[in-house]
Design a protein around this motif. Sequence first.
Motif, PDB file in Angstrom:
ATOM      1  N   GLN A 201       0.930  -1.260   0.126  1.00 32.07           N
ATOM      2  CA  GLN A 201       0.106  -0.052  -0.185  1.00 32.07           C
ATOM      3  C   GLN A 201       0.799   1.387   0.021  1.00 32.07           C
ATOM      4  OE1 GLN A 201      -1.627  -2.628   2.542  1.00 32.07           O
ATOM      5  NE2 GLN A 201      -2.473  -2.979   0.489  1.00 32.07           N
ATOM      6  N   THR A 202       1.834   1.344   0.994  1.00 31.42           N
ATOM      7  CA  THR A 202       2.462   2.416   1.260  1.00 31.42           C
ATOM      8  C   THR A 202       3.883   2.544   0.550  1.00 31.42           C
ATOM      9  OG1 THR A 202       3.313   1.805   3.337  1.00 31.42           O
ATOM     10  CG2 THR A 202       1.247   3.182   3.167  1.00 31.42           C
ATOM     11  N   GLY A 203       4.196   1.470  -0.239  1.00 23.78           N
ATOM     12  CA  GLY A 203       5.435   1.662  -1.025  1.00 23.78           C
ATOM     13  C   GLY A 203       6.830   1.453  -0.117  1.00 23.78           C
ATOM     14  N   VAL A 204       7.798   1.805  -0.762  1.00 26.90           N
ATOM     15  CA  VAL A 204       9.247   1.726  -0.133  1.00 26.90           C
ATOM     16  C   VAL A 204       9.010   2.350   1.226  1.00 26.90           C
ATOM     17  CG1 VAL A 204      11.613   2.050  -0.406  1.00 26.90           C
ATOM     18  CG2 VAL A 204      10.551   0.996  -2.211  1.00 26.90           C
ATOM     19  N   LEU A 205       8.730   3.682   1.047  1.00 24.35           N
ATOM     20  CA  LEU A 205       8.794   4.541   2.209  1.00 24.35           C
ATOM     21  C   LEU A 205       7.997   4.129   3.609  1.00 24.35           C
ATOM     22  CD1 LEU A 205       9.965   7.288   3.356  1.00 24.35           C
ATOM     23  CD2 LEU A 205       7.726   8.514   2.616  1.00 24.35           C
ATOM     24  N   GLY A 206       6.654   3.662   3.127  1.00 23.32           N
ATOM     25  CA  GLY A 206       6.103   3.039   4.227  1.00 23.32           C
ATOM     26  C   GLY A 206       6.836   1.863   4.797  1.00 23.32           C
ATOM     27  N   SER A 207       7.296   0.980   3.939  1.00 16.56           N
ATOM     28  CA  SER A 207       7.959  -0.169   4.505  1.00 16.56           C
ATOM     29  C   SER A 207       9.465   0.133   5.249  1.00 16.56           C
ATOM     30  CB  SER A 207       8.431  -0.897   3.197  1.00 16.56           C
ATOM     31  OG  SER A 207       8.886  -2.049   3.632  1.00 16.56           O
ATOM     32  N   TRP A 208       9.834   1.293   4.798  1.00 22.21           N
ATOM     33  CA  TRP A 208      11.033   1.741   5.479  1.00 22.21           C
ATOM     34  C   TRP A 208      10.874   2.412   6.791  1.00 22.21           C
ATOM     35  CZ3 TRP A 208      13.112   6.406   7.759  1.00 22.21           C
ATOM     36  CH2 TRP A 208      14.587   6.214   7.821  1.00 22.21           C
ATOM     37  N   LEU A 209       9.818   3.001   7.117  1.00 21.58           N
ATOM     38  CA  LEU A 209       9.432   3.495   8.428  1.00 21.58           C
ATOM     39  C   LEU A 209       9.336   2.187   9.149  1.00 21.58           C
ATOM     40  CD1 LEU A 209       7.024   6.409   7.326  1.00 21.58           C
ATOM     41  CD2 LEU A 209       9.342   6.490   8.579  1.00 21.58           C
ATOM     42  N   THR A 210       8.585   1.222   8.793  1.00 17.64           N
ATOM     43  CA  THR A 210       8.439  -0.122   9.757  1.00 17.64           C
ATOM     44  C   THR A 210       9.846  -0.507  10.309  1.00 17.64           C
ATOM     45  OG1 THR A 210       6.530  -0.564   8.263  1.00 17.64           O
ATOM     46  CG2 THR A 210       7.177  -2.309   9.727  1.00 17.64           C
ATOM     47  N   PHE A 211      10.508  -0.709   9.257  1.00 13.33           N
ATOM     48  CA  PHE A 211      11.932  -1.652   9.348  1.00 13.33           C
ATOM     49  C   PHE A 211      12.860  -0.531  10.354  1.00 13.33           C
ATOM     50  CE2 PHE A 211      11.152  -3.979   5.629  1.00 13.33           C
ATOM     51  CZ  PHE A 211      11.150  -5.302   6.119  1.00 13.33           C
ATOM     52  N   ALA A 212      12.757   0.897   9.881  1.00  9.72           N
ATOM     53  CA  ALA A 212      13.622   1.493  10.863  1.00  9.72           C
ATOM     54  C   ALA A 212      13.002   1.702  12.127  1.00  9.72           C
ATOM     55  CB  ALA A 212      13.573   2.988   9.868  1.00  9.72           C
ATOM     56  N   GLY A 213      11.807   1.649  12.312  1.00 11.92           N
ATOM     57  CA  GLY A 213      11.203   1.735  13.439  1.00 11.92           C
ATOM     58  C   GLY A 213      11.696   0.521  14.337  1.00 11.92           C
ATOM     59  N   ILE A 214      11.621  -0.859  13.759  1.00 13.10           N
ATOM     60  CA  ILE A 214      11.881  -1.794  14.583  1.00 13.10           C
ATOM     61  C   ILE A 214      13.644  -1.619  14.933  1.00 13.10           C
ATOM     62  CG2 ILE A 214      12.689  -4.336  14.338  1.00 13.10           C
ATOM     63  CD1 ILE A 214      10.126  -4.407  12.052  1.00 13.10           C
ATOM     64  N   PHE A 215      14.621  -1.672  13.941  1.00 11.08           N
ATOM     65  CA  PHE A 215      15.988  -1.292  13.921  1.00 11.08           C
ATOM     66  C   PHE A 215      16.478  -0.014  14.858  1.00 11.08           C
ATOM     67  CE2 PHE A 215      16.189  -4.384  10.243  1.00 11.08           C
ATOM     68  CZ  PHE A 215      16.630  -5.211  11.055  1.00 11.08           C
ATOM     69  N   ALA A 216      16.304   1.115  14.241  1.00 19.16           N
ATOM     70  CA  ALA A 216      16.970   2.325  14.700  1.00 19.16           C
ATOM     71  C   ALA A 216      16.548   2.489  16.218  1.00 19.16           C
ATOM     72  CB  ALA A 216      16.612   3.341  14.041  1.00 19.16           C
ATOM     73  N   VAL A 217      15.159   2.235  16.471  1.00 12.94           N
ATOM     74  CA  VAL A 217      15.134   2.829  18.064  1.00 12.94           C
ATOM     75  C   VAL A 217      15.647   1.635  18.824  1.00 12.94           C
ATOM     76  CG1 VAL A 217      12.858   2.799  19.472  1.00 12.94           C
ATOM     77  CG2 VAL A 217      12.578   3.421  17.324  1.00 12.94           C
ATOM     78  N   THR A 218      15.657   0.395  18.487  1.00 16.90           N
ATOM     79  CA  THR A 218      16.373  -0.364  19.486  1.00 16.90           C
ATOM     80  C   THR A 218      17.769  -0.039  19.551  1.00 16.90           C
ATOM     81  OG1 THR A 218      16.556  -2.138  17.801  1.00 16.90           O
ATOM     82  CG2 THR A 218      14.870  -2.258  19.326  1.00 16.90           C
ATOM     83  N   GLN A 219      18.243   0.578  18.462  1.00 23.51           N
ATOM     84  CA  GLN A 219      19.660   0.807  18.269  1.00 23.51           C
ATOM     85  C   GLN A 219      20.129   2.118  19.204  1.00 23.51           C
ATOM     86  OE1 GLN A 219      21.260  -1.356  17.369  1.00 23.51           O
ATOM     87  NE2 GLN A 219      23.328  -0.803  17.246  1.00 23.51           N
ATOM     88  N   LEU A 220      19.152   3.015  19.691  1.00 21.48           N
ATOM     89  CA  LEU A 220      19.682   4.412  19.915  1.00 21.48           C
ATOM     90  C   LEU A 220      20.426   4.358  21.125  1.00 21.48           C
ATOM     91  CD1 LEU A 220      16.894   6.874  18.876  1.00 21.48           C
ATOM     92  CD2 LEU A 220      19.306   7.507  19.641  1.00 21.48           C
TER      93      LEU A 220
END
Lengths: 253, 103
Positions: A201-220
């Motif tokens: 539905q939301t394309g690459v950007l939507g997908s990116w937000l999902t993955f970044a939400g998983i990875f980057a937040v735990t990584q901070l």
Amino acid sequence: MTTFKPRWRQIGAALLAVMLLFANQTVWAKPAQMHIMEGFLPLGWAIFWWAVAIPFWVIGFIQIRKILKEKPEQRLMLGMAGGFIFILSALKIPSVTGSSSHPTGTGLGVMLFGPFVVTILGTIALIFQALLLAHGGISTLGANSVSMAIGGPLIAYYLVWLPLKGRVPAWANAFLTAFVADLMTYVITSTQLALAFPNPQTGVLGSWLTFAGIFAVTQLPLAIAEGILIVLIFNFLQNNAETELRELGLESI
Amino acid sequence: MTTDTPNPQKFSKKIYIIGTVLILILVAMPLLTIRNADFGGTDDLASETIETLAPDYNYKWITNWWAPESETESALFALQATAGGLLIGYAAGYWKGRKNRAD
């Protein structure tokens, strides 16, 4: 010589604290899998990221050979930078969201030798983990190298370390460099996954937000901890390995 | 021995201790605050996400040639960390000894 004693006591106490902390927990129980696992990129993307990585490996290899030939006394420093990546990328550390990830340790090498040398050091750690630990994979080695060993270090070096060199205190620059190298690794990983698996539905950007939400937040929090650690280690080097740092052009920053 | 260094940037012991404590807090905080949480690794989340985004994707098109059992795996992770620690300790000890002799 008696001045040694209090310091050893402090180091001993710190080690004991770390050991107690780890002994109580199950941090070692499950593998850290911050890298893209074997098979989790389609063949086309796997080949693409290998192709992106290869030129950097070649440049890194040439640079390391040059260092070993022209400045053999830097071998220890290379070992230090490589050892740091090895030890930190083996440590699976719980992060705030109830999941865990691990630091990358690439920042130190970036400051000492620049991004291309780190490309090789980081890839060695990735190969070890892919072959022996089923952590990451051979098909995804190109992609994982691009995120941890190439992209993160390149961005940290050219956008943080170099521009800030001499303008801010060395400790602040060291912290930011390590922080950015660590965090960018997971931003790039998210991008690679999003490109391969866009959201219908939301394309690459939507997908990116999902993955970044998983990875980057735990990584901070880990990136912050890694930044502090590298500040301490770099200060140790400034005080004990002045000769080597001078040779690398890092004596007066 | 530690005070007459030419380097004005030298941290005092206090800063080293504060830094170490900060690192420990950052690492330990989630362990202490999120009791009974399953520290599953962010990859598990990521692979679940892939399965939602592309349910037809066959991620088994290639598999790891060898996947160690969890015991062996822990040992190998420890081995990796040990190798890194040895390199760092050897270099740090070498420079420290050289510096002490020079002083």
